[in-house]
Structures are given as structure tokens and as C-alpha cells.
Design an enzyme around this catalytic site. Structure first.
Site, PDB file in Angstrom:
ATOM      1  N   HIS A  67       9.262   3.261   8.450  1.00  0.00           N
ATOM      2  CA  HIS A  67       9.114   2.407   9.625  1.00  0.00           C
ATOM      3  C   HIS A  67       7.865   2.868  10.388  1.00  0.00           C
ATOM      4  O   HIS A  67       7.682   4.072  10.603  1.00  0.00           O
ATOM      5  CB  HIS A  67      10.360   2.529  10.512  1.00  0.00           C
ATOM      6  CG  HIS A  67      10.325   1.595  11.672  1.00  0.00           C
ATOM      7  ND1 HIS A  67      10.618   0.249  11.552  1.00  0.00           N
ATOM      8  CD2 HIS A  67       9.990   1.798  12.969  1.00  0.00           C
ATOM      9  CE1 HIS A  67      10.473  -0.322  12.733  1.00  0.00           C
ATOM     10  NE2 HIS A  67      10.100   0.598  13.612  1.00  0.00           N
ATOM     11  N   SER A 100       0.834  -1.217   0.000  1.00  0.00           N
ATOM     12  CA  SER A 100       0.000   0.000   0.000  1.00  0.00           C
ATOM     13  C   SER A 100       0.866   1.263   0.000  1.00  0.00           C
ATOM     14  O   SER A 100       0.485   2.271  -0.599  1.00  0.00           O
ATOM     15  CB  SER A 100      -0.977  -0.002   1.177  1.00  0.00           C
ATOM     16  OG  SER A 100      -0.313   0.188   2.401  1.00  0.00           O
TER      17      SER A 100
HETATM   18  C1  GAR Z   1       4.009  -0.651   6.755  1.00  0.00           C
HETATM   19  O1  GAR Z   1       3.349  -0.311   7.937  1.00  0.00           O
HETATM   20  C2  GAR Z   1       5.497  -0.400   6.889  1.00  0.00           C
HETATM   21  O2  GAR Z   1       5.825   0.736   7.645  1.00  0.00           O
HETATM   22  C3  GAR Z   1       5.925  -1.646   7.611  1.00  0.00           C
HETATM   23  O3  GAR Z   1       5.177  -2.683   7.024  1.00  0.00           O
HETATM   24  C4  GAR Z   1       3.951  -2.159   6.512  1.00  0.00           C
HETATM   25  C5  GAR Z   1       3.860  -2.504   5.035  1.00  0.00           C
HETATM   26  O4  GAR Z   1       2.616  -2.179   4.480  1.00  0.00           O
HETATM   27  N1  GAR Z   1       7.337  -1.834   7.499  1.00  0.00           N
HETATM   28  C6  GAR Z   1       8.098  -2.365   8.440  1.00  0.00           C
HETATM   29  O5  GAR Z   1       7.665  -2.773   9.490  1.00  0.00           O
HETATM   30  C7  GAR Z   1       9.581  -2.426   8.093  1.00  0.00           C
HETATM   31  N2  GAR Z   1      10.370  -2.586   9.275  1.00  0.00           N
HETATM   32  P1  GAR Z   1       2.437  -2.063   2.913  1.00  0.00           P
HETATM   33  O6  GAR Z   1       3.016  -3.325   2.287  1.00  0.00           O
HETATM   34  O7  GAR Z   1       0.937  -2.010   2.727  1.00  0.00           O
HETATM   35  O8  GAR Z   1       3.139  -0.818   2.457  1.00  0.00           O
END
Ligand code: GAR
Length: 199
Positions: A113, A17
Site C-alpha cells: 500500500h 512495476s
Molecule cells: C503502487 O503504488 C501500489 O502501492 C498501489 O498502486 C501502485 C501500482 O503500481 N496500490 C494500491 O494503491 C492498492 N491499494 P504498479 O502497478 O506499477 O506496481
């Protein structure tokens, strides 16, 4: 002018996303950048689906495909160099970027993050684990941080940070959704800032 555009690679492991939000922002804000590669450690993920819908190249690259970590790292550097990538955006990439890649792209890799670094970062702090830890610590607020990536997990220079409240009724999932919404605005702002710095 097309040839002034920075060539972007996005690294993802999941839904993607943040990648979608970045992709939309590049278009809507007319940023001097173009996405050319979506790389994932997983063979299938939501990010790949979106990339393919946009006609973007996808690349599944995992340590498991290589005999040694060095071979994996070298393949990642080569993949980025072959495509003349300028900037790498980590968007829900749940692996540590190899040191060789960090060294090859100094100050050119950004990560988002889902917490207020330097708190709640480091090994094991990803996805829902972060929000569980924030609630367990009784924090009154959380948020999102975009930072440059160096050799130390979640310790690179902070580019932008934004806060959201933690409510007494929050579950990790409810807090995650609030933080994610914040991320979708924050990451494009950070990319715009980085592109401005590197113009
Ligand atoms: C997001 O909240 C991002 O900040 C986190 O994973 C999610 C991914 O969502 N990342 C971490 O925790 C990295 N350490 P997405 O795939 O929908 O962008």
C-alpha cells in the site's frame, strides 16, 4: 532445490512495476520461490505484458464474468488451488480480495500500500487518491507498507514499512513516484522476510 520453492501468484491491475521488482528480486537474490501465475481483473495491463514476456501464465478473472460474487470467489480459490499456489502477492491490484480467498490462504496473501498504514488506507484509498490525501492533510512524511491481507481492507498485520519525506513542492504525482521507488525495494524485502518465516 526446485521442489522447495514456494509457488507465487501475483495479482495486478496496472503497470505492474512492483511485480517486475519482485520478479527481478526472486532471481537476483536467489529466493526460494517461483512466479507461476499473473492474475488481473483487467483483460490487458502492463503486468500481463511482462508476465507473457517471461513465459508466465496470465489469467483474466473479473466479477463481470460471473453471475454471482460467490461464483467469482469460488473460481478464484479454484484457480489458485489448481496451480498449487503457496503465496499470493497483490501488486497494484485495485480490487478487494474476496473473503473466501482470504480464508483459503490465511497469512499467505501480502499487499503493498502506498502510504504509512494505518493512515490513508481503506476503501477508496488507492493509487493517486492516497497521495492526494496525504498532501491535503499536510503530512510531513509518507511511505509504503507491506501487510498481510485479512478480511478488512488494508488492516492486516504489517510486515514492513518504510518512510519517505513529503516536500512542500510535491504534487500527488511527484510524491507517487518517490513512494513507488521506495516500494520497489520494500516489497522484495518483505517477500524475503515472509519466505524466511515460512521456510
Ligand atoms: C503502487 O503504488 C501500489 O502501492 C498501489 O498502486 C501502485 C501500482 O503500481 N496500490 C494500491 O494503491 C492498492 N491499494 P504498479 O502497478 O506499477 O506496481
Amino acid at each position: 532445490m526446485a521442489d522447495n520453492k514456494k509457488r507465487l501468484a501475483v495479482f495486478c491491475s496496472g503497470a505492474g512495476s512492483n511485480f517486475r521488482a519482485l520478479f527481478r528480486a526472486v532471481k537476483e537474490r536467489n529466493l526460494p520461490a517461483e512466479f507461476v501465475l499473473c492474475l488481473s481483473n483487467r483483460s490487458q495491463c502492463g503486468a500481463f505484458d511482462f508476465a507473457r514476456e517471461q513465459g508466465m501464465e496470465t489469467l483474466h478473472l473479473s466479477e463481470k464474468q460471473f453471475e454471482t460474487y460467490e461464483a467469482f470467489s469460488s473460481a478464484m480459490v479454484a484457480a489458485l488451488r489448481e496451480r498449487s499456489i503457496d503465496i499470493v502477492l497483490l501488486a497494484g491490484y485495485m480490487r478487494k480480495v474476496p473473503d473466501a480467498v482470504v480464508a483459503a490462504f490465511p497469512d499467505r496473501i501480502m499487499n503493498i500500500h502506498p502510504a504509512l498504514l494505518p493512515k490513508f488506507g481503506g476503501e477508496g484509498m488507492y493509487g493517486i487518491h492516497v497521495h492526494t490525501a496525504v498532501i491535503a492533510a499536510g503530512e510531513p512524511e509518507s511511505g509504503a507498507t507491506v501487510h498481510l491481507v485479512n478480511e478488512e481492507y488494508d488492516k492486516g498485520r504489517i510486515v514492513l514499512q518504510r518512510r519517505v519525506p513529503v516536500l512542500p513542492s510535491d504534487t500527488p504525482e511527484v510524491l507517487a513516484a518517490r513512494v513507488l521507488e521506495c516500494e520497489h525495494a520494500l516489497y522484495p524485502d518483505a517477500l524475503e522476510k515472509l519466505l524466511g518465516d515460512k521456510a
